[in-house]
Design a protein around this motif. Structure first.
Motif, short mmCIF file in Angstrom:
data_model
loop_
_atom_site.label_atom_id
_atom_site.label_comp_id
_atom_site.label_asym_id
_atom_site.label_seq_id
_atom_site.Cartn_x
_atom_site.Cartn_y
_atom_site.Cartn_z
N ALA A 77 8.89 -3.30 -55.52
CA ALA A 77 9.73 -2.27 -54.90
C ALA A 77 10.08 -2.72 -53.50
O ALA A 77 9.23 -3.20 -52.74
CB ALA A 77 9.00 -0.94 -54.88
N SER A 78 11.36 -2.57 -53.15
CA SER A 78 11.79 -2.89 -51.79
C SER A 78 11.31 -1.81 -50.82
O SER A 78 10.84 -0.75 -51.24
CB SER A 78 13.32 -3.00 -51.74
OG SER A 78 13.76 -4.07 -52.54
N CYS A 79 11.42 -2.08 -49.55
CA CYS A 79 10.95 -1.12 -48.54
C CYS A 79 11.73 -1.29 -47.26
O CYS A 79 12.45 -2.29 -47.06
CB CYS A 79 9.45 -1.29 -48.31
SG CYS A 79 8.96 -2.98 -47.92
N ASP A 80 11.57 -0.33 -46.37
CA ASP A 80 12.23 -0.37 -45.07
C ASP A 80 11.42 -1.27 -44.14
O ASP A 80 10.20 -1.10 -43.98
CB ASP A 80 12.29 1.05 -44.50
CG ASP A 80 13.07 1.14 -43.20
OD1 ASP A 80 13.31 0.10 -42.55
OD2 ASP A 80 13.44 2.27 -42.82
N LYS A 81 12.08 -2.22 -43.55
CA LYS A 81 11.38 -3.17 -42.67
C LYS A 81 10.70 -2.46 -41.48
O LYS A 81 9.76 -3.01 -40.90
CB LYS A 81 12.36 -4.23 -42.16
CG LYS A 81 12.79 -5.22 -43.23
CD LYS A 81 13.59 -6.37 -42.65
CE LYS A 81 14.97 -5.93 -42.25
NZ LYS A 81 15.81 -7.10 -41.81
N ALA A 82 11.17 -1.27 -41.15
CA ALA A 82 10.55 -0.52 -40.05
C ALA A 82 9.20 0.08 -40.45
O ALA A 82 8.40 0.45 -39.58
CB ALA A 82 11.49 0.59 -39.57
N ASP A 83 8.95 0.17 -41.74
CA ASP A 83 7.67 0.71 -42.23
C ASP A 83 6.58 -0.33 -41.98
O ASP A 83 6.68 -1.48 -42.44
CB ASP A 83 7.79 1.00 -43.72
CG ASP A 83 6.54 1.63 -44.31
OD1 ASP A 83 5.47 1.60 -43.66
OD2 ASP A 83 6.62 2.12 -45.46
N PRO A 84 5.52 0.03 -41.25
CA PRO A 84 4.46 -0.95 -40.95
C PRO A 84 3.77 -1.48 -42.21
O PRO A 84 3.15 -2.55 -42.16
CB PRO A 84 3.48 -0.17 -40.06
CG PRO A 84 3.79 1.27 -40.27
CD PRO A 84 5.25 1.35 -40.63
N LEU A 120 12.75 -11.28 -48.43
CA LEU A 120 12.52 -10.20 -49.39
C LEU A 120 11.64 -9.15 -48.71
O LEU A 120 10.72 -9.49 -47.96
CB LEU A 120 11.80 -10.70 -50.64
CG LEU A 120 12.53 -11.61 -51.61
CD1 LEU A 120 11.56 -12.12 -52.67
CD2 LEU A 120 13.68 -10.87 -52.28
N THR A 121 11.92 -7.89 -49.00
CA THR A 121 11.01 -6.83 -48.54
C THR A 121 10.23 -6.32 -49.76
O THR A 121 10.81 -6.03 -50.80
CB THR A 121 11.79 -5.67 -47.89
OG1 THR A 121 12.72 -5.13 -48.82
CG2 THR A 121 12.50 -6.15 -46.64
N VAL A 122 8.92 -6.27 -49.60
CA VAL A 122 8.03 -5.89 -50.70
C VAL A 122 7.13 -4.76 -50.22
O VAL A 122 6.47 -4.87 -49.17
CB VAL A 122 7.18 -7.09 -51.17
CG1 VAL A 122 6.25 -6.69 -52.30
CG2 VAL A 122 8.09 -8.24 -51.60
N SER A 123 7.09 -3.67 -50.99
CA SER A 123 6.30 -2.50 -50.59
C SER A 123 4.81 -2.81 -50.63
O SER A 123 4.38 -3.86 -51.15
CB SER A 123 6.60 -1.33 -51.52
OG SER A 123 6.05 -1.56 -52.80
N ALA A 124 4.03 -1.88 -50.11
CA ALA A 124 2.58 -2.07 -50.06
C ALA A 124 1.96 -2.25 -51.45
O ALA A 124 0.91 -2.87 -51.59
CB ALA A 124 1.93 -0.88 -49.35
#
Length: 206
Positions: A142-149, A183-187
Motif C-alpha cells: 500500500a502506498s502512503c503519504d511521505k509526510a507520514d512518519p 516507492l512509498t510503502v506503508s508501515a
C-alpha cells in the motif's frame, strides 16, 4: 671309534642348527615382505578411494550470487508487481519458497520493511532453473503519504532468495518500462506470494 662318533654327532647337530637358522631367516624375510606388500596395498587403496562426504547428494540450491531479480510494476493493479528471479549463472539450480524484501534509502542505506507471506497463487513449488530461466512470484504493498512518519520512502528494493542471507538489489521497472527510483510503502510493508515455475496467476489483482 668313540671319538669318531662324537665328531659325527657334533657335525649332525651343526647341520641341523644351520638348517634351523636358515628356516628362521626365510620366515623373517617372508614376514617382512608380506608386511611391506600389505602396507603398499593399503596405501594405494587409500589414495584411490574417494574422500567421504557429509552428504551423498550435492546441493543444487540457487545461491544469491547465481541470481538476479526484476520487479515489474503492473499497470492494471497499482501497488502490485510481478517478480522474476533469474538464474544468471552457468549451472542449473533450484529455488523453493518465498522471497524476502527490504528497502534502500537514497544514500543506499538499508530500510527495514514489514512483510507477510501468502500462499498465492498456491503453495510454493520447487523450480529448477536452467541458466537464463526464471521463477516468478507476486508482491504488493500500500502506498502512503511521505509526510507520514511511518511511511517508508524507498529508492530501491532488496530481495533475499529462499534460504539465503545475502540480498540482491532488484531492477524495479515502471509501467512505462523505465527504472523506478522511488516507492512509498506503508508501515504494513510487503505482501509476498510464493515462487512458481510460470508467471500465470502470480500477480495480486487486489
Amino acid at each position: 671309534m668313540r671319538v669318531g662318533k662324537a665328531v659325527a654327532v657334533s657335525a649332525t647337530v651343526l647341520v641341523l642348527g644351520l638348517g634351523a637358522a636358515a628356516c628362521n631367516d626365510d620366515t623373517a624375510s617372508t614376514s617382512a615382505a608380506t608386511t611391506a606388500a600389505t602396507a603398499a596395498a593399503t596405501g594405494a587403496a587409500s589414495k584411490s578411494a574417494p574422500a567421504p562426504t557429509s552428504s551423498g547428494k550435492a546441493s543444487t540450491r540457487c545461491h544469491t550470487a547465481d541470481l538476479k531479480t526484476d520487479v515489474q510494476l503492473q499497470p492494471d493493479f497499482p501497488g502490485s508487481a510481478m517478480v522474476m528471479l533469474t538464474n544468471k549463472g552457468s549451472r542449473t539450480c533450484t529455488v523453493n519458497g518465498y522471497l524476502g524484501y527490504g528497502g534502500l534509502g537514497a544514500d543506499n542505506s538499508p530500510i527495514v520493511t514489514g512483510s507477510s507471506r501468502v500462499a498465492h497463487p498456491g503453495a510454493p513449488v520447487e523450480v529448477s532453473l536452467k541458466p537464463g530461466t526464471s521463477a516468478f512470484s507476486g508482491v504488493k504493498w500500500a502506498s502512503c503519504d511521505k509526510a507520514d512518519p511511518k511511511c517508508k520512502v524507498l529508492a530501491g528494493i532488496t530481495v533475499t532468495p529462499p534460504d539465503e542471507t545475502t540480498q540482491l538489489t532488484a531492477n524495479v521497472i515502471g509501467v512505462d518500462g523505465k527504472p523506478v527510483d522511488q516507492l512509498t510503502v506503508s508501515a504494513a510493508g510487503f505482501t509476498v506470494g510464493s515462487l512458481q515455475p510460470v508467471n500465470q496467476g502470480v500477480v495480486f489483482a487486489s
